[in-house]
Design a protein around this motif. Structure first.
Motif, PDB file in Angstrom:
ATOM      1  N   THR A 222       0.851  -1.189   0.000  1.00 57.01           N
ATOM      2  CA  THR A 222       0.000   0.000   0.000  1.00 57.01           C
ATOM      3  C   THR A 222       0.877   1.226   0.000  1.00 57.01           C
ATOM      4  O   THR A 222       1.613   1.477   0.939  1.00 57.01           O
ATOM      5  CB  THR A 222      -0.906   0.039   1.249  1.00 57.01           C
ATOM      6  OG1 THR A 222      -0.102  -0.145   2.406  1.00 57.01           O
ATOM      7  CG2 THR A 222      -1.950  -1.042   1.187  1.00 57.01           C
ATOM      8  N   GLN A 236     -11.450   5.346   2.779  1.00 58.77           N
ATOM      9  CA  GLN A 236     -10.088   4.853   2.974  1.00 58.77           C
ATOM     10  C   GLN A 236      -9.664   4.974   4.436  1.00 58.77           C
ATOM     11  O   GLN A 236      -9.023   4.078   4.988  1.00 58.77           O
ATOM     12  CB  GLN A 236      -9.116   5.627   2.091  1.00 58.77           C
ATOM     13  CG  GLN A 236      -9.196   5.281   0.614  1.00 58.77           C
ATOM     14  CD  GLN A 236      -8.193   6.081  -0.191  1.00 58.77           C
ATOM     15  OE1 GLN A 236      -8.334   7.293  -0.322  1.00 58.77           O
ATOM     16  NE2 GLN A 236      -7.188   5.417  -0.725  1.00 58.77           N
ATOM     17  N   GLU A 237      -9.995   6.093   5.053  1.00 61.69           N
ATOM     18  CA  GLU A 237      -9.660   6.284   6.458  1.00 61.69           C
ATOM     19  C   GLU A 237     -10.351   5.239   7.322  1.00 61.69           C
ATOM     20  O   GLU A 237      -9.763   4.704   8.264  1.00 61.69           O
ATOM     21  CB  GLU A 237     -10.058   7.690   6.901  1.00 61.69           C
ATOM     22  CG  GLU A 237      -9.223   8.790   6.273  1.00 61.69           C
ATOM     23  CD  GLU A 237      -9.755  10.172   6.624  1.00 61.69           C
ATOM     24  OE1 GLU A 237     -10.704  10.256   7.441  1.00 61.69           O
ATOM     25  OE2 GLU A 237      -9.231  11.169   6.085  1.00 61.69           O
ATOM     26  N   ALA A 240      -8.838   1.630   6.844  1.00 55.19           N
ATOM     27  CA  ALA A 240      -7.510   1.494   7.442  1.00 55.19           C
ATOM     28  C   ALA A 240      -7.586   0.955   8.866  1.00 55.19           C
ATOM     29  O   ALA A 240      -6.641   0.327   9.359  1.00 55.19           O
ATOM     30  CB  ALA A 240      -6.783   2.834   7.427  1.00 55.19           C
ATOM     31  N   LEU A 241      -8.717   1.177   9.528  1.00 58.29           N
ATOM     32  CA  LEU A 241      -8.919   0.706  10.901  1.00 58.29           C
ATOM     33  C   LEU A 241      -9.809  -0.517  10.987  1.00 58.29           C
ATOM     34  O   LEU A 241      -9.875  -1.182  12.031  1.00 58.29           O
ATOM     35  CB  LEU A 241      -9.524   1.820  11.754  1.00 58.29           C
ATOM     36  CG  LEU A 241      -8.697   3.103  11.881  1.00 58.29           C
ATOM     37  CD1 LEU A 241      -9.476   4.167  12.639  1.00 58.29           C
ATOM     38  CD2 LEU A 241      -7.369   2.819  12.566  1.00 58.29           C
ATOM     39  N   TYR A 243     -10.078  -3.094   8.342  1.00 62.88           N
ATOM     40  CA  TYR A 243      -9.810  -3.993   7.218  1.00 62.88           C
ATOM     41  C   TYR A 243     -10.160  -5.447   7.517  1.00 62.88           C
ATOM     42  O   TYR A 243     -10.327  -6.262   6.618  1.00 62.88           O
ATOM     43  CB  TYR A 243      -8.337  -3.912   6.808  1.00 62.88           C
ATOM     44  CG  TYR A 243      -7.374  -4.137   7.939  1.00 62.88           C
ATOM     45  CD1 TYR A 243      -7.044  -5.412   8.371  1.00 62.88           C
ATOM     46  CD2 TYR A 243      -6.814  -3.055   8.610  1.00 62.88           C
ATOM     47  CE1 TYR A 243      -6.193  -5.618   9.428  1.00 62.88           C
ATOM     48  CE2 TYR A 243      -5.955  -3.247   9.668  1.00 62.88           C
ATOM     49  CZ  TYR A 243      -5.644  -4.532  10.079  1.00 62.88           C
ATOM     50  OH  TYR A 243      -4.800  -4.721  11.142  1.00 62.88           O
ATOM     51  N   THR A 271      -8.896   5.650  -6.910  1.00 64.69           N
ATOM     52  CA  THR A 271      -7.662   5.059  -6.373  1.00 64.69           C
ATOM     53  C   THR A 271      -6.877   4.229  -7.371  1.00 64.69           C
ATOM     54  O   THR A 271      -5.706   3.906  -7.126  1.00 64.69           O
ATOM     55  CB  THR A 271      -7.987   4.144  -5.173  1.00 64.69           C
ATOM     56  OG1 THR A 271      -8.737   3.012  -5.644  1.00 64.69           O
ATOM     57  CG2 THR A 271      -8.771   4.888  -4.113  1.00 64.69           C
ATOM     58  N   TYR A 278      -7.967  -3.262  -2.766  1.00 66.31           N
ATOM     59  CA  TYR A 278      -7.440  -2.325  -1.770  1.00 66.31           C
ATOM     60  C   TYR A 278      -7.469  -2.963  -0.381  1.00 66.31           C
ATOM     61  O   TYR A 278      -6.513  -2.856   0.391  1.00 66.31           O
ATOM     62  CB  TYR A 278      -8.274  -1.043  -1.787  1.00 66.31           C
ATOM     63  CG  TYR A 278      -7.688   0.100  -1.007  1.00 66.31           C
ATOM     64  CD1 TYR A 278      -6.732   0.939  -1.573  1.00 66.31           C
ATOM     65  CD2 TYR A 278      -8.087   0.351   0.304  1.00 66.31           C
ATOM     66  CE1 TYR A 278      -6.193   2.003  -0.852  1.00 66.31           C
ATOM     67  CE2 TYR A 278      -7.552   1.402   1.029  1.00 66.31           C
ATOM     68  CZ  TYR A 278      -6.605   2.220   0.445  1.00 66.31           C
ATOM     69  OH  TYR A 278      -6.066   3.260   1.165  1.00 66.31           O
ATOM     70  N   LEU A 282      -4.207  -3.893   2.210  1.00 64.67           N
ATOM     71  CA  LEU A 282      -4.133  -3.480   3.613  1.00 64.67           C
ATOM     72  C   LEU A 282      -3.934  -4.691   4.524  1.00 64.67           C
ATOM     73  O   LEU A 282      -3.115  -4.670   5.453  1.00 64.67           O
ATOM     74  CB  LEU A 282      -5.408  -2.743   4.016  1.00 64.67           C
ATOM     75  CG  LEU A 282      -5.608  -1.333   3.447  1.00 64.67           C
ATOM     76  CD1 LEU A 282      -6.985  -0.810   3.838  1.00 64.67           C
ATOM     77  CD2 LEU A 282      -4.533  -0.388   3.947  1.00 64.67           C
ATOM     78  N   ARG A 283      -4.703  -5.744   4.268  1.00 67.96           N
ATOM     79  CA  ARG A 283      -4.597  -6.944   5.094  1.00 67.96           C
ATOM     80  C   ARG A 283      -3.214  -7.588   4.985  1.00 67.96           C
ATOM     81  O   ARG A 283      -2.625  -8.000   5.993  1.00 67.96           O
ATOM     82  CB  ARG A 283      -5.667  -7.949   4.675  1.00 67.96           C
ATOM     83  CG  ARG A 283      -7.091  -7.559   5.092  1.00 67.96           C
ATOM     84  CD  ARG A 283      -8.099  -8.557   4.558  1.00 67.96           C
ATOM     85  NE  ARG A 283      -9.431  -8.340   5.135  1.00 67.96           N
ATOM     86  CZ  ARG A 283     -10.509  -9.052   4.829  1.00 67.96           C
ATOM     87  NH1 ARG A 283     -10.403 -10.038   3.926  1.00 67.96           N
ATOM     88  NH2 ARG A 283     -11.669  -8.810   5.403  1.00 67.96           N
ATOM     89  N   GLU A 285      -0.400  -6.149   4.104  1.00 70.66           N
ATOM     90  CA  GLU A 285       0.619  -5.293   4.724  1.00 70.66           C
ATOM     91  C   GLU A 285       0.614  -5.482   6.243  1.00 70.66           C
ATOM     92  O   GLU A 285       1.673  -5.556   6.878  1.00 70.66           O
ATOM     93  CB  GLU A 285       0.364  -3.832   4.361  1.00 70.66           C
ATOM     94  CG  GLU A 285       1.576  -2.933   4.484  1.00 70.66           C
ATOM     95  CD  GLU A 285       2.716  -3.325   3.549  1.00 70.66           C
ATOM     96  OE1 GLU A 285       3.841  -3.425   4.061  1.00 70.66           O
ATOM     97  OE2 GLU A 285       2.481  -3.536   2.352  1.00 70.66           O
ATOM     98  N   GLU A 286      -0.562  -5.576   6.835  1.00 73.13           N
ATOM     99  CA  GLU A 286      -0.649  -5.813   8.274  1.00 73.13           C
ATOM    100  C   GLU A 286      -0.125  -7.202   8.617  1.00 73.13           C
ATOM    101  O   GLU A 286       0.551  -7.386   9.636  1.00 73.13           O
ATOM    102  CB  GLU A 286      -2.089  -5.656   8.745  1.00 73.13           C
ATOM    103  CG  GLU A 286      -2.309  -5.930  10.229  1.00 73.13           C
ATOM    104  CD  GLU A 286      -1.517  -5.011  11.158  1.00 73.13           C
ATOM    105  OE1 GLU A 286      -1.325  -5.375  12.333  1.00 73.13           O
ATOM    106  OE2 GLU A 286      -1.091  -3.922  10.707  1.00 73.13           O
TER     107      GLU A 286
END
Length: 357
Positions: A222, A236-237, A240-241, A243, A271, A278, A282-283, A285-286
């Motif tokens: 990301t 998106q915000e 991010a919390l 996902y 995007t 997307y 995020l998932r 990357e975490e």
């Protein structure tokens, strides 16, 4: 080869945006070929087999972006015949406009290539080759953070974001990916012109590891995507919390107040990614962070980031990252542990602005 002593001559093209560590790192490693192995193992220096030359448009000294002084050895129009031209990476933003900035350098590169020289570029140095049109119709790569911008600005080149080294142009265009890929490029040049054994000696001397897994494991999946659509930015915000929600796309659509089909089109337009793609980035990357910092079993990591099916998570991770979750943990978890141990053992830093007594 191009001089009386049959040494390979490599011109290192320097511009004010050049990264000095790469420029001088390439210089030192190239110059060590044939010279330093005997010095180390037998106590007698050998003869350097490569003549590196730092060249610039006008031959005058300048300060690189790091502030380090660079002193070129000659101007482009005074440069002797060369076998290879190497371009270190540039400290420029991925979206920065380069058109017209390197007019003299671009023309000189075209002339050197037409004369039979091999051209090599490390990391974002590939942008100069692309600006010269030398990558048109060719396979290429650059740092993973620049690949999207390079593909968009130079659509005639085939950019391979996952590869750490690309050989193109019938073998006369050599491109390295990420920041330390200059080491891969340099070793490849030594192997190509001086043989594998000499390249192996240089690798042993400088403790160089080949980036055999490519760029994928090092890339941030990301990356900042400028979103002017305030509604999509709000989603998106939120994601991010959240996902790890069971139905994240439907949840974002409800948050937006749009029908789900309309939301998906608007999200992709804003995007460049579908909402579910997307969410996956995020998932994943975490999950990389969890793998680096915990010893949770792989199925627990999958569940932690929102995947009930651990086998699906494993396949997706391998496809996007280039390693299995277990391989990623082994490579990067160990690195993180070593760095954290070093941080814990470091003495406390003195207050800012105070000299240590």
């Amino acid at each position: 080869m191009s001089d009386a002593n049959a040494r390979l001559t490599v011109a290192l093209l320097a511009v004010p945006e050049s990264t000095a560590s790469t420029l001088y790192g390439m210089y030192d490693v190239l110059a060590s070929a044939g010279r330093d192995w005997d010095f180390l193992v037998a106590g007698r220096p050998g003869q350097s087999l490569i003549r590196p030359l730092i060249v610039s448009a006008d031959g005058r000294g300048f300060r690189a972006v790091s502030g380090l002084r660079v002193e070129p050895e000659c101007a482009l129009d005074a440069c002797p015949a060369v076998d290879v031209v190497a371009i270190p990476d540039l400290m420029v933003a991925p979206e920065e406009e380069l058109s017209g900035r390197y007019t003299a350098e671009v023309e000189w590169l075209r002339q050197r290539y037409a004369a039979g020289a091999t051209l090599a570029a490390a990391c974002s140095g590939a942008l100069v080759l692309a600006e010269a049109g030398l990558l048109d119709g060719q396979d290429s790569t650059t740092h993973w953070g620049y690949c999207e911008a390079m593909a968009a600005r130079y659509p005639k080149t085939r950019v391979h974001p996952n590869r750490a080294l690309v050989i193109s142009g019938e073998g006369r265009l050599i491109l390295g990916g990420g920041g330390t890929s200059w080491q891969d490029v340099t070793l490849f040049l030594i192997a190509r012109f001086l043989g594998t054994e000499e390249a192996m000696r240089v690798a042993r001397l400088h403790l160089v590891n080949w980036h055999d897994v490519g760029q994928q494991p090092y890339a941030a999946l990301t990356r900042g995507r400028q979103v002017e659509d305030a509604l999509i930015a709000k989603c998106q915000e939120w994601i991010a919390l959240h996902y790890d929600e069971d139905t994240p796309v439907a949840a974002m659509a409800r948050l937006s107040g749009l029908p789900e089909r309309s939301f998906k089109r608007r999200f992709a337009r804003a995007t460049g990614m579908s909402p579910i793609a997307y969410v996956h980035t995020l998932r994943l990357e975490e999950s990389k962070h969890v793998l680096e910092t915990t010893e949770l079993p792989i199925d627990a990591v999958a569940n932690e980031v929102g995947y009930e099916d651990a086998s699906f998570f494993g396949r997706l991770f391998r496809r996007q990252v280039g390693l299995t979750p277990a391989q990623y943990r082994k490579r990067f978890g160990a690195l993180r542990r070593v760095l954290e141990q070093g941080e814990r053992r470091a003495p406390a830093a003195p207050p800012r602005g105070r000299l240590a007594s």
